[in-house]
Design a protein around this motif. Structure first.
Motif, mmCIF file in Angstrom:
data_model
loop_
_atom_site.group_PDB
_atom_site.id
_atom_site.type_symbol
_atom_site.label_atom_id
_atom_site.label_comp_id
_atom_site.label_asym_id
_atom_site.label_seq_id
_atom_site.Cartn_x
_atom_site.Cartn_y
_atom_site.Cartn_z
ATOM 1 N N ARG A 52 0.870 5.271 1.347
ATOM 2 C CA ARG A 52 0.197 6.196 2.262
ATOM 3 C C ARG A 52 1.080 7.407 2.503
ATOM 4 O O ARG A 52 2.253 7.449 2.105
ATOM 5 N N ASP A 53 0.534 8.398 3.177
ATOM 6 C CA ASP A 53 1.293 9.597 3.519
ATOM 7 C C ASP A 53 2.317 9.302 4.616
ATOM 8 O O ASP A 53 2.111 8.433 5.471
ATOM 9 N N ARG A 86 4.498 16.603 -0.434
ATOM 10 C CA ARG A 86 3.771 15.444 0.092
ATOM 11 C C ARG A 86 4.683 14.215 0.034
ATOM 12 O O ARG A 86 4.737 13.522 -0.980
ATOM 13 N N ASP A 100 7.866 7.524 10.638
ATOM 14 C CA ASP A 100 8.490 6.907 9.470
ATOM 15 C C ASP A 100 9.872 7.459 9.172
ATOM 16 O O ASP A 100 10.543 6.967 8.252
ATOM 17 N N ARG A 151 4.365 9.629 7.982
ATOM 18 C CA ARG A 151 4.072 9.960 9.365
ATOM 19 C C ARG A 151 5.397 10.229 10.080
ATOM 20 O O ARG A 151 6.437 9.688 9.686
ATOM 21 N N THR A 171 0.333 7.576 -7.322
ATOM 22 C CA THR A 171 -0.181 8.447 -6.257
ATOM 23 C C THR A 171 0.431 9.835 -6.341
ATOM 24 O O THR A 171 -0.261 10.850 -6.169
ATOM 25 N N GLU A 182 4.364 0.601 1.790
ATOM 26 C CA GLU A 182 4.441 -0.295 2.947
ATOM 27 C C GLU A 182 3.964 -1.683 2.544
ATOM 28 O O GLU A 182 2.951 -1.827 1.843
ATOM 29 N N ILE A 224 0.852 -1.189 0.000
ATOM 30 C CA ILE A 224 0.000 0.000 0.000
ATOM 31 C C ILE A 224 0.887 1.238 0.000
ATOM 32 O O ILE A 224 2.052 1.196 0.379
ATOM 33 N N LEU A 247 5.617 10.448 0.503
ATOM 34 C CA LEU A 247 4.835 9.219 0.511
ATOM 35 C C LEU A 247 5.715 8.042 0.898
ATOM 36 O O LEU A 247 6.927 8.062 0.675
#
Length: 306
Positions: A6-7, A48, A12, A9, A98, A53, A4, A50
């Motif tokens: 995702r943004d 942004r 991370d 965090r 994305t 994962e 997947i 990314l």
């Protein structure tokens, strides 16, 4: 196993930096620098980051945004890196898709991506609609064992300073950085006009070493400089070396870089890195003179949207 995207965090940061270090070991990157970049990104950059994962493990990263300091609107960028041992799982394609969706939504019309120059990476970029443009080279110097040029007496109208000497007022270095950046060969033109943004993104960046940044002062003003970054361990890099137009041809860039290299070695750094656009003949010649050797090449790839 499912991949997947995702943004990013805050938790991370370590994993993000580790993937960047494995995929691109010639550029300095730490968890602290990643977290700082995210926290201090300019709002107009639409930055942004990314992550990809797989079953809870980070296997890929992307840095995505708009070149807000370019006079040409709509210049977007996406730099995608996948853990070398986790390739061919679809993470790269998911990150690209994305990133492109995000950039299109914030007004990008042209996308740029740096691709390490290997057949597999270039084929991946071409598969996703990107075509090759300019190339750049990463260079490495074995600082622990290199024979650096000796220090020479300074011309009578010249002084050597460090970035730390400008801590109270770095604006003269901002002006010099802006002038030299304008002459850097690149697919994306950049203009430093926002002093406060430069302070956040350059001057206060955690990798920048004010102490190892060397500044040549002539006629009472900064005339040349070599900006240094370190990873806090043994790795040191110069991220910009340049001379004001009025002082070019005097060897001042060599003077600044030689001073910084000598002081970096004295401080215990054992590896020196830098990078140059393949069309930047003057800096390539200077780095060859110091003994740097090419350790990798990357190719800028471009895709038009719409």
């Amino acid at each position: 196993m499912t991949v997947i995207v995702r943004d990013f965090r805050p938790a991370d940061a370590e994993g993000f930096a580790r993937i960047r270090q494995l995929a691109l070991p010639f550029m300095l990157c730490t968890a602290e620098s990643i977290a700082y970049d995210v926290a201090h990104a300019h709002p107009d950059a639409h930055f942004r980051p990314l992550v990809a994962e797989e079953d809870g493990e980070l296997i890929g990263t992307a840095q995505v945004g708009i070149a807000y300091d370019s006079p040409q609107p709509g210049q977007g960028y996406l730099n995608v890196y996948v853990h070398p041992e986790r390739e061919r799982r679809g993470a790269g394609s998911l990150l690209v898709r994305t990133a492109e969706e995000h950039l299109a939504a914030v007004g990008a019309t042209k996308l740029f991506a740096f691709v390490t120059d290997t057949p597999a990476n270039r084929a991946f970029a071409e598969k996703h609609g990107y075509h090759a443009s300019r190339s750049a080279q990463f260079l490495r110097l074995d600082l622990a064992h290199a024979t650096l040029p000796p220090r020479r007496p300074l011309p009578k109208d010249v002084q050597l300073r460090t970035g730390a000497d400008f801590a109270d007022d770095p604006r003269p270095l901002f002006a010099l950085d802006a002038e030299t950046l304008a002459d850097e060969p690149s697919d994306i033109a950049h203009e430093f006009t926002d002093y406060e943004a430069w302070l956040r993104e350059t001057w206060h960046h955690p990798l920048l070493s004010h102490e190892l940044t060397s500044v040549v002062v002539a006629d009472g003003r900064p005339a040349a400089f070599s900006a240094a970054r370190t990873d806090g361990g043994t790795r040191y890099g110069t991220v910009m070396t340049g001379t004001a137009r009025a002082h070019r041809g005097r060897g001042l860039a060599k003077l600044a870089k030689n001073d910084s290299l000598h002081r970096a070695r004295a401080a215990g750094y054992t590896e020196a890195f830098t990078g140059n656009d393949a069309g930047n003949g003057p800096m390539l010649a200077i780095n060859k003179w110091f003994g740097y050797e090419i350790c990798a090449t990357e190719v800028h790839h471009v895709r038009e949207l719409g």
